[in-house]
Every structure is written in C-alpha cells, then in structure tokens.
Write a protein that holds these residues in place. Sequence first.
Motif, PDB file in Angstrom:
ATOM      1  N   ASN A 135       0.832  -1.202   0.000  1.00 20.51           N
ATOM      2  CA  ASN A 135       0.000   0.000   0.000  1.00 20.51           C
ATOM      3  C   ASN A 135       0.869   1.256   0.000  1.00 20.51           C
ATOM      4  O   ASN A 135       0.562   2.232  -0.682  1.00 20.51           O
ATOM      5  CB  ASN A 135      -0.910   0.016   1.229  1.00 20.51           C
ATOM      6  CG  ASN A 135      -2.098  -0.896   1.051  1.00 20.51           C
ATOM      7  OD1 ASN A 135      -2.422  -1.284  -0.073  1.00 20.51           O
ATOM      8  ND2 ASN A 135      -2.738  -1.246   2.146  1.00 20.51           N
ATOM      9  N   LYS A 179      -8.444   2.150  -5.594  1.00 24.21           N
ATOM     10  CA  LYS A 179      -7.564   1.926  -6.742  1.00 24.21           C
ATOM     11  C   LYS A 179      -8.361   1.500  -7.964  1.00 24.21           C
ATOM     12  O   LYS A 179      -9.485   1.009  -7.853  1.00 24.21           O
ATOM     13  CB  LYS A 179      -6.517   0.868  -6.377  1.00 24.21           C
ATOM     14  CG  LYS A 179      -5.574   1.413  -5.327  1.00 24.21           C
ATOM     15  CD  LYS A 179      -4.653   0.389  -4.739  1.00 24.21           C
ATOM     16  CE  LYS A 179      -3.978   1.009  -3.503  1.00 24.21           C
ATOM     17  NZ  LYS A 179      -3.213   0.038  -2.751  1.00 24.21           N
ATOM     18  N   GLY A 185      -6.321  -6.042   1.248  1.00 20.62           N
ATOM     19  CA  GLY A 185      -5.033  -5.961   1.932  1.00 20.62           C
ATOM     20  C   GLY A 185      -5.185  -5.565   3.396  1.00 20.62           C
ATOM     21  O   GLY A 185      -4.741  -6.276   4.302  1.00 20.62           O
TER      22      GLY A 185
END
Length: 574
Positions: free
Chosen positions: A326, A390, A399
Amino acid sequence: MSPSAEPLVAVIQALSRARTLAEVQEIVRHAARALTGADGATFVQRDGDQCFYVDEDAVAPLWKGKRFPMNACISGWSMLNGKVAVIEDIYADARVPAEAYRPTFVKSLAMVPIRPSAPMGAIGNYWAQRHLPTESELNLLQALADSTSTAMENVALYAELEARVKDRTDALAMAKRSLDERETAKKELEQTEHQLRQSQKMEAVGQLAGGIAHDFNNALTVILSFSSLAAGHLKVGDPLRDDLNEIRKAGERAAALTQQLLAFSRKQMMNPKVLELGKVIRGMENMLRRLIGEDISLVVVTPPQVAAVFADIGQLEQVLMNLALNARDAMPQGGKLTIETADVRFDGEYAGTHLGVDAGDYVMLAVSDTGSGMDKETQLRIFEPFFTTKAKGKGTGLGLSTVYGIVKQSNGHIWVYSELGKGTTFKVYLPRRAGTLAMTESKPLEVRRLSGTETILLVEDDEQVRAVAKGILKANGYNVLVARNGGEALLTCEQFPKPIHLLLTDVVMPQMSGVQLAKRLAGLRPDMKVLCMSGYTDEAVLRHGVVDSGLAFVQKPLTPEGLLLKVRQVLERG
Ligand code: ADP
Ligand code: MG
C-alpha cells in the motif's frame, strides 16, 4: 488660585491616583507636614470603635501597633465629634494625657477629622514649639481631609470593583473550564461511539466473510481436486487439458482470496510462536526492497532490545507485505518507507479512551510512508473488505482487511494516522510476550512418493469433500474407510479388524469435533496417526484445538498434491 493652594492641587491629583489605603495614608502624611510646615504629622486610622496611628514619625513609634478606644484619645474625640482639636500646650491641656507625650518632641498639636458622613480617620499635625495653628493652616488641613475622604471612598469603591471583576473573571474562568470539560467529554464520547460502531461493523462483515469463506473452501476443494484429477486422466496434448488448467488456476485464485477473507474474519489457521519482530522484518528486507522498487528508499529501525511478541510468522509477513504494498502504491513518484519497532506501554487513561484496548505492555510496529495520504472519509473505510480507491484490476480492497483480521486475532490493535499530501503511518500494537524465542522451524519431512497402501479412516461431514478426498486417496493406492461424523468413526474403529494407520478428519463438525474424536480414539488405537483438515478455525478450535494438541494439519481447500504430501509426511513420521 492662591499660592498656598497650589501644592494642594498636586496632592489631590496624587490622591486621585491612589489605589490602596496604604498609598492614601502615605500621601496624606507627607502632604500634611509639607502643607503646614509642621514638625511631624500622622495618619490616624479608624477601625470600628478603635483607632491606631499608622505613621512612623516621631510621635507614632511610641504608639505604633497600639490600638486606642475611640472615646479615649484626642483623635477619636475629633473623629466622633467632627471637630478640629487644637491643643496649643500639651502640658497645660487636660484633654490629653501629658505623660504620654513626655518622651516625644511634641508641644502643640492639631487633629483634623476625616469624616464625610461617618468618622474614617484623622490627620494630626505636631509642633515642637508651642504653636497655635493659623486659620489658613487649618483650612489647608481641612481641605486635605476632605480630599482624603474622597480618596478613601474611591479606594474602597475600587477594591469593591476589583473584587467584583475578580469574581466575574473567576466565574467566567470556571464556566469556560466546565465548557471545556464538557467539550472534551463530548469528544471522548463521540470517539468511543465511533470506535464502537466501527468495531461492530467490522465484526458483522467479518462474520459474513468467514461464513462465506468456509463454504467456499469446500466448494473449492471439489473444483481444484476434480480439475486436477480429470487432467491426470487426459493424454498429454489433449486440448481439454488447457481448459482444465484454466479452471484450476481460477480455483487457486479463488482459494487465495478465500484465505484473505479468512484472515480478515480472524478464522485463519494460526500457529503462533514467541518471535522477535525485528528479526522477521530484517528477514524480509531484501524482498521488500525489490517489491517497492528503486525510487522508494527503505529505512528499517529495529532496536535489538525490543521485546518479543506471540504471533504467527506467516501472518506477520502478510501484514508487512500488505502495508508495504500500500505504501508503494501511495508513492508512485518515489519517497521513503520507514519500518520501525518499539516497546510501548498503554496506561489506564489511554485504555479508557481507546475502545477494546487493555492497559499494558505492547510492541509497536510502525509502517510510514511519505505518499499521498488519505482524507478522513477514506480512513474510516480502509479496513472494510473490498474497499479500494484503486483502479479496477489494481486493488482488491482485501489488503488492509487481512491486516486488520490478523492483528485482532493476535490480540493486537491497529491505528492509522494520515494527512493528505503528507503521508501515512500505520501503527500495529501486539501484546508483549515474555518467554524464550522459538527455535528455528523444523523442516517438514521430505517425501519421495505420494502413494501408499496404508489404511486411512476419512471423517468428513461434507459429502462432496468426502468423495473428493476418498477419490484422491484410493487413486493413489490407499485403503480408505469413510465416516460422516465422529459417531460413525468410533463405530468403524471398534469393528474394523485390521490396523488403521491414519485418521484423516475434518476439524469443525457437528456434535463431535475432529480433535475430540482424535482424543477418544487415542486409547482405542494408540498407533493410529492423526491428520486434521480444515479451511477454518475459530477461537474454540484454536483454544482446545489443533495447535495446542500438536496434531498435524492440512489446509482446505484440499488439492490432490497437497493432501497426498501431507498424508505421507504424517505416515512416515517416526
Ligand atoms: P487495496 O490496496 O487493494 O486498495 P487495501 O485494503 O490494502 O486495498 O487498502 C484500501 C485502501 O486504503 C486503498 O485503496 C487506499 O485508498 C487506502 N490506503 C491504504 N494504505 C494506504 C497508504 N499507505 N497511503 C494512502 N492510502 C492508503
Ligand atoms: Mg493493498
């Protein structure tokens, strides 16, 4: 203006500026003497039915600090009667006790009352030689007394005003303080409410994700195993093989996603050990450097004295990976990624304002970047599964939910600090753990073949999984006995006349768990090995489960190779 009034004007001005009684007394004493040219002057202050001399002139030292009844001294008389007392000869006037004056220089005196409406004090003038004050001297003293009474009233008024202002200021300060306190309390309440809502949301989503993942694992076992088995039956070069391969690859991707969901819902199988966090980080340093690329510099600060934690090394690696990825994504133009560890202690106050945090000792893992940062709205949602900012195909939104689940499963906490355009810091706190560090992992047994002829008792409540596992094992030479639950398994064990080499059992089954079953069979068939399988573990399984019992474990979804390998490892173990 007569020449003699001029100094009086200056005195009046000075008096008007006086703010305290002491100042007034001082001014008056000096003025009285200066105005008349007397040899001494005094200020007599009334205090209830007494009076006292405040000056330090030749007369007062005798009487300083002494209090006289108002009706027993000449100044008292003057005040009470509102009259000027003139005594031309101390030693020849019955109104004053001559003896009292004998140690002094005084021969004559004049006492002028300060008495606007009630007696407030008196001004005394003293002469060393016999002296009868002139009318103009007495007028000056009278004028001085009048101004003094005004000044004394002003001082009293001023004091009262000041007290009132102080009261007001105090009241204001108090009001402000209680406002501030209320504001803080409100903020704390809001913060706690927010944390509560947030954790309830995560809990609900976690349950959902965990439930889905569990069922998915069984379905994926079927997909992965049959595609792989079917491919094995086809000749090399058969175009169907490629199709089956695609199916298997998709299945593997789904299995990876399912793993992340399990991690988020804290149902990932974990194998915690006492670990030095810094060592785990340093072990990943090279890999991380490659991962983030050359435009981002990596700074690792892991002081050796930082305490150990109790965690699953694979999970910790997952946490670091996800945070680092990230950070990389947030710094497309390059920047700095810092990974630090430190010992921290949360006191009771901190625990009080942070929901779910117990006071105590923790090890902090901080991952900071100098990237894009996030606004508040984004920060509120980042831990939700599938939340991503994203582009399609770039982010899965899993994540941080994985990180969150792992941290919670390890009884830790995670907070994010971020500022748009400045960067982001994730702080993970794991409980400090005393104890000896884990030994290096013992390498799994090397296995040369995947087939065998031993007898395996397969216990699985899901019909399809049961069929797949049986198929895989039989195809590789094993003799397979099947049971749908613990009861059936017990029965089989009692009735089967020959040795059973391995119990292969699902962990989470209704009525009797795989671990309970293994325990009950241990007495009946002491030589039988045990291999547990599950895609899923919850607190209960963890607590009296596989990890503690030291039982071997194979992760669902099963694949033929994975299952066969594990079966051989367990069978060949001494
Ligand atoms: P993904 O990376 O697939 O989007 P994550 O769960 O890892 O999913 O992250 C969720 C979102 O949190 C990201 O899309 C991004 O908006 C935000 N985020 C996470 N880490 C950072 C970071 N270090 N800097 C800025 N934004 C971040
Ligand atoms: Mg991510």
